[in-house]
Scaffold this active site. Structure first.
Site, PDB file in Angstrom:
ATOM      1  N   ASP A 191      -6.689   6.877   5.893  1.00  0.00           N
ATOM      2  CA  ASP A 191      -5.798   6.273   4.897  1.00  0.00           C
ATOM      3  C   ASP A 191      -5.963   4.759   4.874  1.00  0.00           C
ATOM      4  OD1 ASP A 191      -3.113   5.753   3.421  1.00  0.00           O
ATOM      5  OD2 ASP A 191      -3.140   7.930   3.603  1.00  0.00           O
ATOM      6  N   ASP A 200       7.805   2.730  17.076  1.00  0.00           N
ATOM      7  CA  ASP A 200       7.758   4.191  17.134  1.00  0.00           C
ATOM      8  C   ASP A 200       6.363   4.721  17.415  1.00  0.00           C
ATOM      9  OD1 ASP A 200      10.434   4.205  16.574  1.00  0.00           O
ATOM     10  OD2 ASP A 200      10.252   4.999  14.535  1.00  0.00           O
ATOM     11  N   HIS A 223       1.054   2.750   3.068  1.00  0.00           N
ATOM     12  CA  HIS A 223       0.772   4.163   2.813  1.00  0.00           C
ATOM     13  C   HIS A 223       0.337   4.896   4.080  1.00  0.00           C
ATOM     14  CE1 HIS A 223      -1.318   7.580   0.774  1.00  0.00           C
ATOM     15  NE2 HIS A 223      -0.419   7.380  -0.174  1.00  0.00           N
ATOM     16  N   ASN A 321      -0.973  13.217  -7.965  1.00  0.00           N
ATOM     17  CA  ASN A 321       0.300  12.937  -8.639  1.00  0.00           C
ATOM     18  C   ASN A 321       0.122  12.535 -10.096  1.00  0.00           C
ATOM     19  OD1 ASN A 321       1.155  13.165  -5.990  1.00  0.00           O
ATOM     20  ND2 ASN A 321       1.414  10.972  -5.705  1.00  0.00           N
ATOM     21  N   ALA A 336      -9.277  17.393  -2.628  1.00  0.00           N
ATOM     22  CA  ALA A 336      -8.396  18.534  -2.357  1.00  0.00           C
ATOM     23  C   ALA A 336      -8.819  19.777  -3.128  1.00  0.00           C
ATOM     24  CB  ALA A 336      -6.948  18.176  -2.695  1.00  0.00           C
ATOM     25  N   SER A 393       1.108  12.609  -1.378  1.00  0.00           N
ATOM     26  CA  SER A 393       0.713  11.899  -0.161  1.00  0.00           C
ATOM     27  C   SER A 393       1.689  12.139   0.969  1.00  0.00           C
ATOM     28  CB  SER A 393       0.657  10.387  -0.429  1.00  0.00           C
ATOM     29  OG  SER A 393      -0.492  10.020  -1.113  1.00  0.00           O
TER      30      SER A 393
END
Length: 444
Positions: A191, A200, A223, A321, A336, A393
């Site tokens: 990405d 985190d 992203h 999208n 995909a 995404s």
């Protein structure tokens, strides 16, 4: 096609260079070719291209090598061979392109040759707003608002969920009821990079690499960090509810898209090769390029996905999208749309397809395989914070995380076994398989 050596950076990120990607039919080409070779006869195929098409000299790269790969992919005098994948990104002069294509068709050691295309982070909506802003913008905000009244937006919110301890997405896929954590399973997220200092994620990132010229792996977009957080965020984040599916998975972060959210097929292939070489069980790709109705899947990505599966790696990718439901449904994006890559569509909180989510309207691999939460998804953001984003995404890393849980539970399972377990475990939905595949993703 292109008209000469191309500047492969889109949208004027480097305005000092006069060349830009060739566009047409919503597609941008770089001027290079991606060539897939027979793994046992790579040199025969390259020699055929050297003699007939006078391709640029070949630099060989092993999958574990990250240094200098981005720079090699930028050089107009170099072709790059990813030896372990048997794939090359080839530089060829404009007048020799026809010779390259005809040689590829005639030479048995060359499996496929396709023009290299630009690839983008799947469009994401602005946080905490109705979905009216896309990146990159394919249409105006006014058009989106006209298609989606406040009533439709309210309906998409679905039933109220208590998100004090768990995000709605983790509850929807029943990750909150699973005892599995993805411990020691490697998830590669290909990405825009990652915030390596996010509290985190500190100590969770096993390896990282940037394949973007002039940009470190640090995420200047947001992203990639968001997707990594959803796939593998911690059990106890610094703030707010838990948002990560596989909280003890090992993270591999490959930056293949620039901070502006764009990259090339070559950069994606570099990231895939690096991830496979580092032992990734799952590769998550929330990126893609639009395709036309009826367009076939890219042979290069399909063959590479097959080779990854043989090595035990499952690849998942965002369906895209580009839709405007109702009534406009656009086909699943590439890569995909490859049969060997799992295509993930997005669901709202009401467990209905998000208005932007692409559908399986193209056959031969262009189907949606599974659906996951993709609307108002909270996850990590650069700078140590959090943000809520929407898009296929955001749905995709949910699937990557669940695959890590399955791999933990079945350490000796093949990649095909993991895919089968994922699909069979989905919760059936009433919507057409065109939109949701086998149904709602479920954690084991």
């Amino acid at each position: 096609m292109a008209n000469g050596p191309m500047d492969r950076r889109a949208f004027g990120e480097h305005p000092g260079q006069h060349n830009g990607p060739v566009t047409g039919q919503g597609t941008e080409y770089t001027g290079r070719y991606v060539v897939l070779l027979d793994p046992s006869n790579q040199e025969i195929g390259l020699n055929a291209l050297r003699s007939s098409a006078d391709i640029a000299s070949v630099e060989r790269v092993r999958g574990t090598e990250a240094a200098n790969v981005a720079e090699l992919l930028e050089r107009p005098d170099v072709s790059v061979l990813f030896e372990e994948l048997g794939a090359a990104v080839v530089e060829v002069r404009p007048e020799q392109r026809h010779a390259l294509v005809t040689t590829a068709e005639a030479e048995s050691s060359i499996i496929a040759a396709e023009p290299e295309r630009m690839v983008y982070a799947s469009p994401i909506t602005a946080p905490q707003q109705a979905p009216t802003e896309f990146f990159p913008a394919y249409r105006s905000d006014e058009e989106v608002v006209a298609h989606h009244t406040m009533a439709e937006i309210a309906a998409a919110q679905g039933p109220a969920l208590d998100e004090e301890k768990w995000t709605w997405g983790l509850q929807a896929i029943r990750a909150n009821l699973s005892s599995l954590t993805g411990r020691d399973v490697k998830i590669a997220v290909i990405d825009t990079g990652v915030d390596t200092d996010h509290p985190d994620l500190v100590g969770r990132i096993e390896a990282s690499a940037s394949f973007v010229p002039g940009e470190p792996v640090e995420d200047g977009n947001g992203h990639g960090t968001h997707c990594i957080g959803t796939a593998a965020g911690p059990a106890n984040p610094q703030q707010g509810p838990r948002y990560g599916v596989a909280c003890e998975a090992r993270i591999l972060a490959a930056k293949v898209l620039s901070n502006a959210g764009s990259g090339t097929d070559g950069q994606i292939l570099a990231g895939m090769a690096w991830a496979v070489a580092h032992g990734a069980r799952v590769i998550s790709m929330s990126l893609g390029a639009r395709v036309r109705p009826g367009e076939l899947f890219p042979q290069t990505y399909e063959k590479l996905a097959q080779r990854a599966l043989e090595r035990g790696t499952v690849i998942v990718a965002a369906a895209g999208n580009d839709s405007h439901r109702p009534p406009e449904i656009q086909p699943v994006s590439r890569p995909a749309n490859c049969p060997s890559i799992l295509a993930v569509s997005a669901l709202d909180k009401a467990l209905t397809p998000s208005f932007f989510s692409n559908g399986g309207i193209n056959g031969q691999g262009g189907e949606v395989n599974i659906a996951a939460p993709g609307r108002d998804v909270r996850s990590a953001a650069p700078g140590g914070g959090y943000q809520s984003l929407s898009g296929t995404s955001m749905a995709t890393p949910h699937v990557a995380g669940v695959l890590a849980l399955l791999a933990q539970a079945n350490p000796n399972a093949s990649a095909a076994d993991l895919k089968a377990g994922l699909m069979s475990g989905a919760f059936p939905l009433t919507q057409p398989a065109r939109d949701v595949g086998s149904g709602l993703l479920q954690a084991p």
